[in-house]
Design an enzyme around this catalytic site. Structure first.
Site, PDB file in Angstrom:
ATOM      1  CE  LYS A  22      -2.077   2.024   4.204  1.00  0.00           C
ATOM      2  NZ  LYS A  22      -1.600   3.304   4.264  1.00  0.00           N
ATOM      3  CG  ASN A  23       2.054   2.603   3.421  1.00  0.00           C
ATOM      4  OD1 ASN A  23       0.963   3.194   3.183  1.00  0.00           O
ATOM      5  ND2 ASN A  23       2.504   2.384   4.955  1.00  0.00           N
ATOM      6  CB  CYS A 118      -4.976  10.168  11.188  1.00  0.00           C
ATOM      7  SG  CYS A 118      -3.279   9.515  11.513  1.00  0.00           S
ATOM      8  NE  ARG A 123       0.283  10.314  10.224  1.00  0.00           N
ATOM      9  CZ  ARG A 123      -0.129   9.135   9.575  1.00  0.00           C
ATOM     10  NH1 ARG A 123      -1.288   8.811   9.652  1.00  0.00           N
ATOM     11  NH2 ARG A 123       0.595   8.568   8.492  1.00  0.00           N
ATOM     12  CG  ASP A 306       2.524   1.364  10.025  1.00  0.00           C
ATOM     13  OD1 ASP A 306       2.859   1.526   8.640  1.00  0.00           O
ATOM     14  OD2 ASP A 306       2.398   2.107  10.444  1.00  0.00           O
ATOM     15  NE  ARG A 398      -7.098   5.269   4.735  1.00  0.00           N
ATOM     16  CZ  ARG A 398      -6.319   5.863   5.490  1.00  0.00           C
ATOM     17  NH1 ARG A 398      -6.597   6.199   6.655  1.00  0.00           N
ATOM     18  NH2 ARG A 398      -5.063   6.133   5.127  1.00  0.00           N
TER      19      ARG A 398
END
Ligand code: EPZ
Length: 419
Positions: A22-23, A118, A123, A306, A398
């Protein structure tokens, strides 16, 4: 609203494929705006953040076709550097800030609404902006949008005060077409940072040193389209490794890259879990009781922030006391409150969480507080007594493709339900 309903106590067995990272994809997609051409990108996960990018790029005149896990992007129609009309879509996705670096690199101008914070922390993007300024850009905040503009982008030496994945990637995007050489010091080394640098080099950029503390980018005149295959997702791999460890049997995560997983692999082995690297795959055999262990999250190759939430579940079922120190984000333990409702014995003080292992978690209603916390709630449900119902699962969508389908294929009893 959709929830996941999980019945605990079922053992996982079998094998699954891990999708593309994803990243990495969230940096590769905006990178296609750096030139007018066609790109074929393989191993793209089917996740909501990619869908959100599709909506934004379409409004900028860029077409985006998906066929299975292959994305074809045609950026010939790119017609604007001003993303301010798309505030809604942009604020929903943090990684939209890569549009600043890409459009600045392409047009020497960009207007992009600020990404939302978030639930894991404030951030800020000060290091991204420090990099753009060093390259010669003037920066303004115009009605909540970041407006950057440069007469000319000139290579510079940029030291990152904090090892930032986003800042490293955003500065690379802005620097590939700048004049002269840019050096990013104290750069992030995550596998997806390297993958994005490799993608840019496939486009004709000249980037050296990605994966080390110092990345050198020699500006080129022009870039072109390319074909590319995205690396497997390090964090999805780690999540499934921990799911396998929790449920006491044998799971093979295929097409994973063992090298990317070393911090987690060594921690799992320390906790008594068997991890066997089989070429392009990782076999995990959990067997209780787990030994307690301590984790401090760090930039790669340290333990990934993560995976802090998923590994906490294993610690909750280990013998003794485990300690997690979250050194990357200032507020990434919100999920502990939810797990206490399942009988977890854990206390949080600032950036430290102390977990006393217990015999059993018990199923109840819980909320996902962010993407990785949502995955951790599901892992807790796999081993909790009775039924666990996880809400806010849009967070999970997501970042994980077919999360429930993958777990079901391994024997988990998990259903997606409309309530
Ligand atoms: C990326 O976020 C990932 N997101 C995050 O993954 C991941 O947790 C994080 O890197 C760390 O690995 C994407 O790649 C889309 P950072 P990013 O810049 O780039 C501070 C997930 O679950 N900081 O490395 O935002 C920042 O506040 C997500 O997939 C500044 O102070 O992370 C944080 O405390 C969650 N100023 C720390 O650095 C800046 O200008 C690390 O942030 C930038 C960052």
């Amino acid at each position: 609203m959709e929830i996941y309903e999980i019945e605990g106590g079922h053992k996982l067995e079998g094998e699954i494929n891990v999708t593309g990272a994803k990243n990495a994809v969230l940096g590769i997609i905006p990178a296609t705006l750096l030139c007018s051409d066609v790109f074929t990108i393989e191993n793209v996960p089917n996740i909501n953040d990619v869908v959100k990018y599709k909506k934004i790029l379409k409004k900028l005149g860029v077409t985006f076709e998906r066929d299975g896990d292959v994305l074809t992007i045609n950026s010939k129609g790119l017609c604007d550097y001003d993303c301010s009309p798309y505030e809604d879509e942009i604020s929903e996705m943090r990684a939209s800030y890569y549009l600043i670096g890409a459009l600045l690199g392409r047009y020497k101008k960009a207007i992009v609404p600020l990404p939302g914070g978030c639930s894991i922390g404030d951030r800020p993007i000060d290091l991204h902006l420090k990099g753009f300024r060093a390259l010669g850009a003037k920066i303004e905040n115009v009605h909540g949008a970041i407006s950057v503009e440069a007469e000319k982008l000139k290579g510079a030496r940029i030291y990152l005060d904090f090892v930032s994945v986003g800042a490293t990637i955003n500065i690379m995007l802005a620097a590939v077409l700048a004049e002269g050489e840019t050096v990013i010091e104290n750069a992030a080394k995550e596998p997806h940072v390297v993958d994005i640098a490799n993608f840019l080099n496939h486009m004709g950029a000249n980037i050296k040193g990605a994966g080390t503390d110092t990345i050198k980018i020699r500006g080129v005149k022009k870039l072109h389209g390319c074909d590319y295959n995205v690396i497997p997702d390090q964090i999805a791999t780690g999540t499934y490794m921990i799911a396998a460890a929790l449920t006491d049997v044998d799971v093979l995560i295929k097409n994973a890259i063992p090298k990317h997983m070393e911090a987690l692999t060594s921690k799992l082995r320390e906790m008594g879990v068997e991890v066997i690297n089989e070429g392009f795959g990782i076999r995990v055999r959990g067997k209780r009781p787990f030994k307690s262990a301590d984790v401090k999250t760090l930039p790669y190759p340290g333990f990934p922030t993560d995976l802090q939430q998923p590994i906490a579940i294993l610690m909750m079922l280990a013998d003794g006391v485990s300690i997690i120190e979250e050194s990357i984000f200032e507020n990434r333990f919100k999920y502990i409150e939810e797990l206490r409702r399942m009988g977890a014995d854990a206390t949080v003080k600032d950036r430290t969480c102390v977990i006393q292992g217990t015999d059993q978690l018990s199923g109840t209603q819980v909320r996902a507080t962010d993407l990785r916390a949502g995955a951790a709630m599901v892992l807790a449900g796999l081993v909790a007594d009775g039924f666990t119902r996880v809400s806010n699962i849009h967070y999970i969508d997501r970042g994980y493709e077919d999360f429930d389908k993958n777990l079901r294929s391994l024997g988990a009893v998990i259903e997606r339900k409309e309530v």
